[in-house]
Motif scaffolding. Structure first.
Motif, short mmCIF file in Angstrom:
data_model
loop_
_atom_site.label_atom_id
_atom_site.label_comp_id
_atom_site.label_asym_id
_atom_site.label_seq_id
_atom_site.Cartn_x
_atom_site.Cartn_y
_atom_site.Cartn_z
N VAL A 155 28.93 15.73 54.84
CA VAL A 155 28.93 15.11 53.51
C VAL A 155 28.32 13.72 53.58
CG1 VAL A 155 30.38 14.33 51.60
CG2 VAL A 155 30.95 16.45 52.81
N ALA A 156 27.29 13.49 52.79
CA ALA A 156 26.62 12.19 52.74
C ALA A 156 27.46 11.20 51.93
CB ALA A 156 25.24 12.33 52.11
N LYS A 157 27.40 9.92 52.32
CA LYS A 157 28.15 8.89 51.60
C LYS A 157 27.72 8.80 50.14
CE LYS A 157 28.99 6.00 55.67
NZ LYS A 157 28.77 4.67 56.30
N SER A 158 26.46 9.10 49.87
CA SER A 158 25.93 8.97 48.51
C SER A 158 26.32 10.14 47.60
CB SER A 158 24.40 8.84 48.55
OG SER A 158 23.83 9.87 49.33
N LEU A 159 27.00 11.15 48.14
CA LEU A 159 27.36 12.31 47.33
C LEU A 159 28.19 11.91 46.11
CD1 LEU A 159 27.77 15.31 46.64
CD2 LEU A 159 29.70 15.31 48.21
N TYR A 160 29.19 11.07 46.31
CA TYR A 160 30.13 10.79 45.23
C TYR A 160 29.49 9.96 44.12
CZ TYR A 160 33.13 12.93 48.57
OH TYR A 160 33.64 13.84 49.46
N ALA A 161 28.54 9.11 44.47
CA ALA A 161 27.77 8.41 43.43
C ALA A 161 26.96 9.40 42.62
CB ALA A 161 26.86 7.37 44.07
N ALA A 162 26.42 10.42 43.29
CA ALA A 162 25.65 11.45 42.59
C ALA A 162 26.56 12.27 41.67
CB ALA A 162 24.95 12.35 43.59
N LEU A 163 27.74 12.63 42.15
CA LEU A 163 28.67 13.41 41.33
C LEU A 163 29.12 12.63 40.10
CD1 LEU A 163 30.93 15.15 44.00
CD2 LEU A 163 29.12 16.19 42.62
N GLN A 164 29.29 11.34 40.24
CA GLN A 164 29.71 10.52 39.10
C GLN A 164 28.63 10.44 38.03
OE1 GLN A 164 30.79 6.93 41.16
NE2 GLN A 164 32.89 7.60 41.52
N ARG A 165 27.41 10.72 38.41
CA ARG A 165 26.32 10.69 37.42
C ARG A 165 26.00 12.08 36.88
NH1 ARG A 165 24.64 10.68 33.82
NH2 ARG A 165 22.89 9.71 32.75
N ALA A 166 26.50 13.13 37.53
CA ALA A 166 26.12 14.50 37.16
C ALA A 166 27.04 15.07 36.09
CB ALA A 166 26.16 15.39 38.40
N LEU A 178 33.49 22.22 51.89
CA LEU A 178 33.20 21.02 52.69
C LEU A 178 33.49 19.76 51.88
CD1 LEU A 178 31.91 20.20 55.47
CD2 LEU A 178 29.75 20.02 54.24
N VAL A 179 33.06 19.74 50.64
CA VAL A 179 33.26 18.57 49.78
C VAL A 179 34.73 18.35 49.50
CG1 VAL A 179 32.85 17.64 47.47
CG2 VAL A 179 30.97 18.70 48.74
N LEU A 180 35.46 19.41 49.16
CA LEU A 180 36.88 19.26 48.84
C LEU A 180 37.69 18.82 50.05
CD1 LEU A 180 37.49 22.34 46.49
CD2 LEU A 180 36.92 19.97 45.88
N ALA A 181 37.35 19.32 51.22
CA ALA A 181 38.03 18.89 52.44
C ALA A 181 37.76 17.42 52.72
CB ALA A 181 37.59 19.75 53.62
N ASP A 182 36.55 16.97 52.41
CA ASP A 182 36.19 15.58 52.68
C ASP A 182 36.90 14.62 51.73
OD1 ASP A 182 34.10 13.75 54.14
OD2 ASP A 182 33.96 13.20 52.01
N CYS A 183 37.00 14.98 50.46
CA CYS A 183 37.58 14.05 49.48
C CYS A 183 39.09 14.22 49.31
CB CYS A 183 36.88 14.19 48.13
SG CYS A 183 37.21 15.74 47.26
N GLY A 184 39.64 15.34 49.78
CA GLY A 184 41.08 15.56 49.68
C GLY A 184 41.57 15.81 48.27
N LEU A 185 40.71 16.34 47.41
CA LEU A 185 41.06 16.63 46.03
C LEU A 185 40.87 18.11 45.74
CD1 LEU A 185 39.18 13.69 44.24
CD2 LEU A 185 41.62 13.79 44.78
N GLN A 189 40.55 18.16 40.03
CA GLN A 189 40.71 16.72 40.15
C GLN A 189 39.37 16.02 40.34
OE1 GLN A 189 43.39 16.81 43.50
NE2 GLN A 189 45.21 16.45 42.22
N LEU A 190 38.51 16.60 41.18
CA LEU A 190 37.20 16.00 41.44
C LEU A 190 36.35 15.99 40.18
CD1 LEU A 190 35.20 14.81 43.47
CD2 LEU A 190 34.53 17.14 44.08
N MET A 191 36.37 17.10 39.44
CA MET A 191 35.59 17.17 38.21
C MET A 191 36.10 16.16 37.19
SD MET A 191 35.08 21.31 37.77
CE MET A 191 34.23 21.16 36.20
N CYS A 192 37.39 15.98 37.13
CA CYS A 192 37.97 15.01 36.20
C CYS A 192 37.59 13.59 36.61
CB CYS A 192 39.48 15.17 36.16
SG CYS A 192 40.30 14.10 34.96
N ASP A 193 37.73 13.28 37.89
CA ASP A 193 37.41 11.93 38.38
C ASP A 193 35.95 11.57 38.15
OD1 ASP A 193 39.99 11.64 39.16
OD2 ASP A 193 39.61 11.70 41.33
N CYS A 194 35.05 12.56 38.30
CA CYS A 194 33.62 12.30 38.20
C CYS A 194 33.03 12.69 36.85
CB CYS A 194 32.88 13.06 39.31
SG CYS A 194 33.29 12.51 40.97
N SER A 195 33.89 13.17 35.93
CA SER A 195 33.46 13.58 34.59
C SER A 195 32.37 14.66 34.63
CB SER A 195 32.97 12.37 33.78
OG SER A 195 34.01 11.43 33.61
#
Length: 283
Positions: A155-166, A178-185, A189-195
């Protein structure tokens, strides 16, 4: 929506399948760009390739796609080892990252941006901050770790910035885990946090499902494939077709997924984006 701007790599791909190798055009600007255009969406693409390889983009212009090209000393080159649903990759060369300074012409009049990075450094960090309108994202490049020429999961560090814009995201099942294991959500929850409005999950020949913040998950089946010609690019075709039907044609989730699955299967059979369109000379 009036137009789509597809941003990401145009690639030179060597595909090795069943002991046979061939060179093809690839990348999101080829597979997604051609899909949007074939489905009647006004399409423009932005990519970086070496000057010597710019002729490979002519086929997009011939299909009515507006092509914007940035300077680069190299063109992104992959080797794809294909065995059924399984694929292993090597990354032999990378084009210069696409930067925010390049976005002006391609974004003008485009209410929808479709991002398809193929590795963590495909898009410069300032690109995400410059996005406007609705954004669809295939996150495949943000869940790849590059060591030398080898491509691994990571998982790249820039992934979450991309998700927040998507607004619309696509991943295969392994990428999602892989993503869910990395963020622990959880995904919700991830969709809600990143809209994120909708998250499309593909499972190869098993179909997949779509999670929506506004309703229950929607499962979809894969379409039957009579003969596998080449599955390379099927994920790009599927997601572009889903977004084209969902955003540009106003289809519901189930209908958009069904039509996208049918088109992806047609592509795997070699009947959608045909071999002649994608073929490159031996290198």
């Amino acid at each position: 929506m009036s137009a789509v701007a597809v941003i990401g790599s145009a690639t030179i791909d060597r595909v090795l399948q069943g002991g046979v190798g061939k060179y093809k055009r690839g990348g999101v600007v080829a597979y997604a760009g051609l899909t949007f255009a074939e489905l009647g969406v006004k399409t423009r693409v932005l990519t970086n390739v070496a000057a010597a390889d710019r002729a490979m983009l002519a086929v997009l212009q011939q299909r009515g796609i507006a092509v914007y090209v940035g300077e680069s000393t190299a063109t992104t080159c992959f080797v794809n080892y294909v065995d059924g649903d399984a694929r292993r990759q090597e990354l032999l060369a990378c084009a210069a990252p696409i930067a925010a300074a390049q976005l002006g012409p391609v974004l003008t009049g485009a209410e929808h941006v479709h991002l398809g990075p193929l590795h963590p450094h495909d898009l410069a960090e300032d690109v995400l901050a410059a996005m406007d309108g609705v954004v669809s994202l295939d996150l495949q490049g943000y869940v790849r770790r590059i060591e030398g020429t080898q491509v691994y999961q990571g998982v790249a560090k820039s992934l979450y910035a991309a998700l927040q814009r998507a607004d619309y995201v696509k991943a295969d099942n392994d990428e999602l885990e892989l993503v869910l294991a990395d963020c622990g959500l959880t995904l919700d929850q991830l969709m809600c946090d990143c809209s994120v409005a909708e998250w499309v999950v593909t499972e190869g020949s098993h179909g997949g499902w779509v999670a929506s913040r506004k309703g229950p998950r929607t499962k979809f089946a894969s379409a039957p494939v009579a003969t596998v010609a080449d599955p390379t690019g099927a994920g790009d075709v599927f997601f572009a077709a889903y977004i084209a039907h969902r955003l540009h044609r106003g289809a519901g989730i189930a209908m958009a997924a069904q039509r996208a699955a049918a088109l992806a299967a047609h592509h795997v059979e070699g009947g959608f984006i045909d071999a002649a369109t994608l073929r490159l000379e031996e290198r």
